[in-house]
Design a protein around this motif. Structure first.
Motif, PDB file in Angstrom:
ATOM      1  N   ALA A 193       0.883  -1.133  -0.030  1.00  0.00           N
ATOM      2  CA  ALA A 193      -0.120   0.000   0.043  1.00  0.00           C
ATOM      3  C   ALA A 193       0.795   1.282  -0.049  1.00  0.00           C
ATOM      4  O   ALA A 193       0.711   2.341  -0.767  1.00  0.00           O
ATOM      5  CB  ALA A 193      -0.903   0.121   1.272  1.00  0.00           C
ATOM      6  N   LEU A 194       1.884   1.254   0.852  1.00  0.00           N
ATOM      7  CA  LEU A 194       2.818   2.400   0.810  1.00  0.00           C
ATOM      8  C   LEU A 194       3.512   2.684  -0.647  1.00  0.00           C
ATOM      9  O   LEU A 194       3.599   3.877  -0.914  1.00  0.00           O
ATOM     10  CB  LEU A 194       3.848   2.063   1.966  1.00  0.00           C
ATOM     11  N   ARG A 243       1.524  11.874 -10.203  1.00  0.00           N
ATOM     12  CA  ARG A 243       0.691  13.067 -10.186  1.00  0.00           C
ATOM     13  C   ARG A 243       1.443  14.287 -10.345  1.00  0.00           C
ATOM     14  O   ARG A 243       1.391  15.267 -10.930  1.00  0.00           O
ATOM     15  CB  ARG A 243      -0.213  13.195  -8.728  1.00  0.00           C
ATOM     16  N   ALA A 251       2.191   1.516  -3.400  1.00  0.00           N
ATOM     17  CA  ALA A 251       1.206   2.206  -4.416  1.00  0.00           C
ATOM     18  C   ALA A 251       0.952   3.579  -4.092  1.00  0.00           C
ATOM     19  O   ALA A 251       0.840   4.703  -4.936  1.00  0.00           O
ATOM     20  CB  ALA A 251       0.035   1.372  -4.166  1.00  0.00           C
ATOM     21  N   TYR A 252       0.949   4.112  -2.978  1.00  0.00           N
ATOM     22  CA  TYR A 252       0.722   5.560  -2.643  1.00  0.00           C
ATOM     23  C   TYR A 252       1.782   6.446  -2.964  1.00  0.00           C
ATOM     24  O   TYR A 252       1.533   7.521  -3.677  1.00  0.00           O
ATOM     25  CB  TYR A 252       0.529   5.682  -1.047  1.00  0.00           C
ATOM     26  N   ALA A 253       3.031   5.771  -2.832  1.00  0.00           N
ATOM     27  CA  ALA A 253       4.148   6.752  -3.338  1.00  0.00           C
ATOM     28  C   ALA A 253       4.117   6.763  -4.719  1.00  0.00           C
ATOM     29  O   ALA A 253       4.413   7.800  -5.507  1.00  0.00           O
ATOM     30  CB  ALA A 253       5.502   6.066  -2.669  1.00  0.00           C
ATOM     31  N   VAL A 294       1.545   6.957  -6.987  1.00  0.00           N
ATOM     32  CA  VAL A 294       0.375   7.605  -7.356  1.00  0.00           C
ATOM     33  C   VAL A 294       1.116   9.242  -7.144  1.00  0.00           C
ATOM     34  O   VAL A 294       0.697   9.821  -8.099  1.00  0.00           O
ATOM     35  CB  VAL A 294      -0.852   7.381  -6.490  1.00  0.00           C
ATOM     36  N   LYS A 295       1.958   9.450  -6.040  1.00  0.00           N
ATOM     37  CA  LYS A 295       2.253  10.831  -5.735  1.00  0.00           C
ATOM     38  C   LYS A 295       3.074  11.027  -6.786  1.00  0.00           C
ATOM     39  O   LYS A 295       3.134  12.172  -7.300  1.00  0.00           O
ATOM     40  CB  LYS A 295       2.726  10.683  -4.594  1.00  0.00           C
TER      41      LYS A 295
END
Length: 250
Positions: free
Chosen positions: A17-18, A28, A20-22, A24-25
């Motif tokens: 999850a971490l 973006r 995937a979040y990184a 996405v950031k």
């Protein structure tokens, strides 16, 4: 054993999850960077085209291009000045809010000027130019007023800070030269700047030289060893009788 497997599974899912979040950031941020680059390139191309129209053409079309160019230049400069100043001065937040309202009028005017560039009726276009010129001047004047007020405010703060810093430096320099206020003014002699007066360097006429009253001086220039004082030796005074010591009698 089962609890250990569950803990490993939870840690694995947390790392996934971490990651995937990184990701996405990062995507973006890269997208925003590409968008800014594209917008900047598009604005550069439009400004170049407007300059070419204002110098290469004549009549109403050239004046429309000149109005759009002055409007865009003034609004962009004000936006950059207020944005940079608001990061250091929170009092510019209200100015930014006013500029956002002014930007709405600026975008509307720019869109209208751009639409009139394709107007085939030059006579109707010429009749609308005075009103468009007045609106453009009002918007650019308001934007220029906000921009110059923000710059004057920043310059004033910089001057005040420089004055305060100069006063503090002068006080510190005076504190570092504290000996200048303690030096006595010697008649007929001026001390060298930055040189402290030497105290106790002179010797009076009646002052004997160091070591002149010592007995048993050894000739030669070789340095003499310093011997410790005999604790059994006592100072003899004129009124004391010299009595033989027990260890020296008989």
């Amino acid at each position: 054993m089962g609890e250990f497997v569950v803990i490993l599974l939870v840690l694995f899912l947390a790392f996934v999850a971490l990651g995937a979040y990184a990701a996405v950031k990062v995507v973006r941020a890269a997208g925003r960077g590409v968008e800014r680059t594209v917008n900047q390139a598009r604005r550069t191309v439009e400004d170049t085209a407007l300059r070419a129209k204002s110098y290469g053409q004549g009549g109403a079309a050239a004046e429309l291009a000149q109005l759009r160019l002055s409007l865009r230049t003034s609004m962009r400069a004000t936006q950059e000045a207020l944005g940079a100043g608001a990061r250091e001065d929170a009092s510019l937040a209200e100015s930014l809010a006013l500029f956002e309202r002014l930007s709405a009028h600026g975008h509307e005017l720019d869109a209208e000027l751009k639409r009139l560039e394709r107007e085939p009726d030059r006579t109707a276009l010429a009749s609308q130019l005075p009103g468009l010129r007045e609106r453009t001047e009002r918007v650019t004047h308001a934007a220029d007023s906000l921009r110059w007020a923000a710059r004057d405010r920043a310059q004033r703060f910089a001057e005040d800070d420089l004055d305060l810093l100069s006063a503090q430096i002068d006080m510190e320099a005076g504190a570092l030269r504290h000996w200048a206020a303690e030096e006595p003014s010697a008649p007929g002699a001026e001390p060298h700047p930055g040189q402290a007066p030497a105290h106790g360097t002179g010797r009076g006429k009646d002052t004997p030289a160091a070591g002149s009253d010592r007995s048993g001086a050894v000739s030669g220039d070789a340095p003499q060893a310093i011997t410790a004082r005999d604790p059994r030796a006592q100072t003899a005074y004129p009124w004391e009788k010299k009595t033989p010591r027990p260890e020296t009698s008989g």
